[in-house]
Design an enzyme around this catalytic site. Sequence first.
Site, PDB file in Angstrom:
ATOM      1  N   SER A   1       0.785  -1.298   0.147  1.00  0.00           N
ATOM      2  CA  SER A   1      -0.036  -0.135   0.031  1.00  0.00           C
ATOM      3  C   SER A   1       1.016   1.299  -0.002  1.00  0.00           C
ATOM      4  CB  SER A   1      -0.940  -0.015   1.235  1.00  0.00           C
ATOM      5  OG  SER A   1      -0.108   0.043   2.379  1.00  0.00           O
ATOM      6  N   ASP A   2       0.189   2.500  -0.365  1.00  0.00           N
ATOM      7  CA  ASP A   2       0.860   3.649  -0.233  1.00  0.00           C
ATOM      8  C   ASP A   2       0.792   3.930   1.400  1.00  0.00           C
ATOM      9  OD1 ASP A   2       2.031   6.154  -0.504  1.00  0.00           O
ATOM     10  OD2 ASP A   2       0.885   6.922  -2.066  1.00  0.00           O
ATOM     11  N   TRP A   3       1.446   4.802   1.928  1.00  0.00           N
ATOM     12  CA  TRP A   3       1.592   4.933   3.518  1.00  0.00           C
ATOM     13  C   TRP A   3       0.102   5.407   3.934  1.00  0.00           C
ATOM     14  CZ3 TRP A   3       4.917   2.517   1.526  1.00  0.00           C
ATOM     15  CH2 TRP A   3       6.440   2.146   2.392  1.00  0.00           C
ATOM     16  N   THR A   4      -0.697   4.548   4.862  1.00  0.00           N
ATOM     17  CA  THR A   4      -1.860   4.723   5.407  1.00  0.00           C
ATOM     18  C   THR A   4      -2.784   4.370   4.238  1.00  0.00           C
ATOM     19  OG1 THR A   4      -1.883   7.046   5.295  1.00  0.00           O
ATOM     20  CG2 THR A   4      -1.058   6.109   7.046  1.00  0.00           C
ATOM     21  N   GLY A   5      -2.662   3.789   3.173  1.00  0.00           N
ATOM     22  CA  GLY A   5      -3.304   3.822   2.076  1.00  0.00           C
ATOM     23  C   GLY A   5      -4.385   2.607   2.043  1.00  0.00           C
TER      24      GLY A   5
END
Length: 474
Positions: free
Chosen positions: A225-229
Amino acid sequence: MSSDFDVEATLAKLPLGNKIKLLTGLGWWHTEPIPDAGVPSIRLSDGPNGVRGTRFFNGIPSNCFPASTGLGSSFDVELVHRVGEALGDECRAKSTHVLLAPTVNTQRSPLGGRGFESFSEDPHLNGTIAAAYINGLQSKGVSATIKHFVANDQEFQRFSISSEVSERALREIYLKPFQIAIKHSNPWALMSSYNRVNGIHVSEDKRLLDDILRKEWGYKGLVMSDWTGVYSTVESIKAGLDLEMPGPSPFRGKALERSINAEKLFIADIDARVRKVLELIKHAHASGIPFDGPEESYDSPELRRTLRTAAADAIVLLKNDKNLLPLKDAKKIAVIGPNAKYAMTSGGGSARLLSASTVSPLEGITAAAEEVDAHVTYTIGTTSHKYLPLLGAYLHQPNNQPGSLIEFWNEAPTADWLNPTPDFSTSLKEAVWSTPTADTNCFMMDGIVSGYLSLNIQNVSFISYTFRMKPKST
């Protein structure tokens, strides 16, 4: 550890709790280790125009390459391959196994904010240049992470916005650079985007992550994932999202255990995701890059040549009908513009790093002018700053070294510290911790000495930022 890391044997001996643990990050820049099973923690670092390492604040200096748009403007796949190799060497110096780059999003508007991270608006050029970048990087044993999959072309409401895209546009414009790069380079990792595509978040879109990416294109690598995605537990696992970053995870861990108990997910679903994490770890083993190793700067004559060539070839001369350039017999040269005096090396954000060396346009032109006895005059012209420009280049610490001094206390260092008119002659208490810093842009999400914040049980600190300013001009 041996490079003969056996993925299937390791997977078979992991209990469920450890399998779930592997599906999320350890903090911002590492994966979770399972020491009893011989599974190390691998290190990731932001790109794409350099290797920042694990710290935003007071990080280890890094070589800053031209923005990706500049590299794309060169149309030079051999040069970009060499840039990828150089970034691989820098990753190895920083004990980094995975570089979070390249970015191949198709920027449809200059208001996106991260357009400089992508190579081109043309899908063929975008994907072809990305493939060269990836092949160069991975030739050094460092995993590339092609991103942000897909249609991530604006920052407004970045976690919730839906990119409404027709099937033809999706295939021919937005997916195409990913498809080309994957076909010609085989990146070992891919990052999903924050946004929705036609109403469904990409991190839980089975059609994009599984049907197209893995089944249609045959992609074999890890999807992170993208960060916190990540915005779901069951949906993201079923869609094929292997690794949630960063940790600790709000959607895996206990939430994942409960979903398995409820038979919304099964062990086979978890094993499919863990297998991809272990395969990436196998690449890290094979690289020979140490786990939890030191972070160091990297420099070499070859690297400097590559940096200079990449910067020069990123500049495209569109028209020179009257042969004005190069300047001949010029004795007076005017340099105009706010960005001429400062070395604007990066657009910031994920591409932000502490540049090991910079030369501003004004410095470069002045040095060249001195060789032909020309005189350079500078004026700022019309300012374009959204905020006041940084002052780091003009600051010195109390000991006269470049930069400034930041000091921390857990209680007010003087009785009148918060008074609008304090007595500046009063001696300060000894600081709990202090550090020099080179810049006035201090993003203190990390880099604070371990243990300092735990001393402050009230979660309140007092900070002094001390410098002496020496303006170069008035």
